[in-house]
Design a protein around this motif. Structure first.
Motif, PDB file in Angstrom:
ATOM      1  N   PHE A  14     -38.587  -7.113  79.444  1.00 17.07           N
ATOM      2  CA  PHE A  14     -38.566  -5.295  79.329  1.00 17.07           C
ATOM      3  C   PHE A  14     -37.396  -5.149  78.490  1.00 17.07           C
ATOM      4  O   PHE A  14     -36.552  -5.920  78.246  1.00 17.07           O
ATOM      5  CB  PHE A  14     -38.162  -4.826  80.664  1.00 17.07           C
ATOM      6  CG  PHE A  14     -38.934  -5.071  81.906  1.00 17.07           C
ATOM      7  CD1 PHE A  14     -40.387  -4.557  81.891  1.00 17.07           C
ATOM      8  CD2 PHE A  14     -38.806  -6.113  82.691  1.00 17.07           C
ATOM      9  CE1 PHE A  14     -41.197  -4.848  82.799  1.00 17.07           C
ATOM     10  CE2 PHE A  14     -39.739  -6.299  83.825  1.00 17.07           C
ATOM     11  CZ  PHE A  14     -40.794  -5.642  83.762  1.00 17.07           C
ATOM     12  N   ARG A  24     -42.678  -2.625  77.728  1.00 16.74           N
ATOM     13  CA  ARG A  24     -43.169  -3.796  78.334  1.00 16.74           C
ATOM     14  C   ARG A  24     -44.561  -4.341  77.427  1.00 16.74           C
ATOM     15  O   ARG A  24     -45.085  -3.308  76.931  1.00 16.74           O
ATOM     16  CB  ARG A  24     -43.595  -3.682  79.793  1.00 16.74           C
ATOM     17  CG  ARG A  24     -44.670  -2.961  80.209  1.00 16.74           C
ATOM     18  CD  ARG A  24     -45.335  -3.206  81.536  1.00 16.74           C
ATOM     19  NE  ARG A  24     -46.536  -2.037  81.770  1.00 16.74           N
ATOM     20  CZ  ARG A  24     -47.608  -2.409  81.415  1.00 16.74           C
ATOM     21  NH1 ARG A  24     -47.958  -3.554  80.983  1.00 16.74           N
ATOM     22  NH2 ARG A  24     -48.688  -1.722  81.741  1.00 16.74           N
ATOM     23  N   VAL A  50     -43.301   0.998  81.169  1.00 20.60           N
ATOM     24  CA  VAL A  50     -43.349   0.763  82.496  1.00 20.60           C
ATOM     25  C   VAL A  50     -43.727   2.235  83.371  1.00 20.60           C
ATOM     26  O   VAL A  50     -43.162   3.163  82.963  1.00 20.60           O
ATOM     27  CB  VAL A  50     -42.251   0.064  82.948  1.00 20.60           C
ATOM     28  CG1 VAL A  50     -41.999   0.132  84.585  1.00 20.60           C
ATOM     29  CG2 VAL A  50     -41.813  -1.191  82.199  1.00 20.60           C
TER      30      VAL A  50
END
Length: 64
Positions: A14, A24, A50
């Motif tokens: 990440f 991501r 995300v």
């Protein structure tokens, strides 16, 4: 009290955007690619954000 360590596995997966969201990569791009269409494989290359439901979990892993 000792420093809190970052989870290295999460740090490799990440990254944080300028607006504070988490970026991501998409899954399902490593093998069994013959049956996947060109368009699908091309779209799997692109990064995405995300989900909001997972923000807290990722933030805690990265200690941000």
């Amino acid at each position: 009290m000792p420093k809190v360590k970052t989870r290295r596995a999460a740090a490799k997966r990440f990254s944080i955007t300028g607006s504070g969201e988490f970026k991501r990569n998409k899954a399902f791009k490593s093998h069994i690619l013959e049956k996947k269409t060109r368009k699908r494989k091309r779209n799997l290359r692109k990064a995405t954000l995300v989900a909001a439901a997972d923000h807290r979990r990722v933030r805690d892993m990265l200690n941000k």
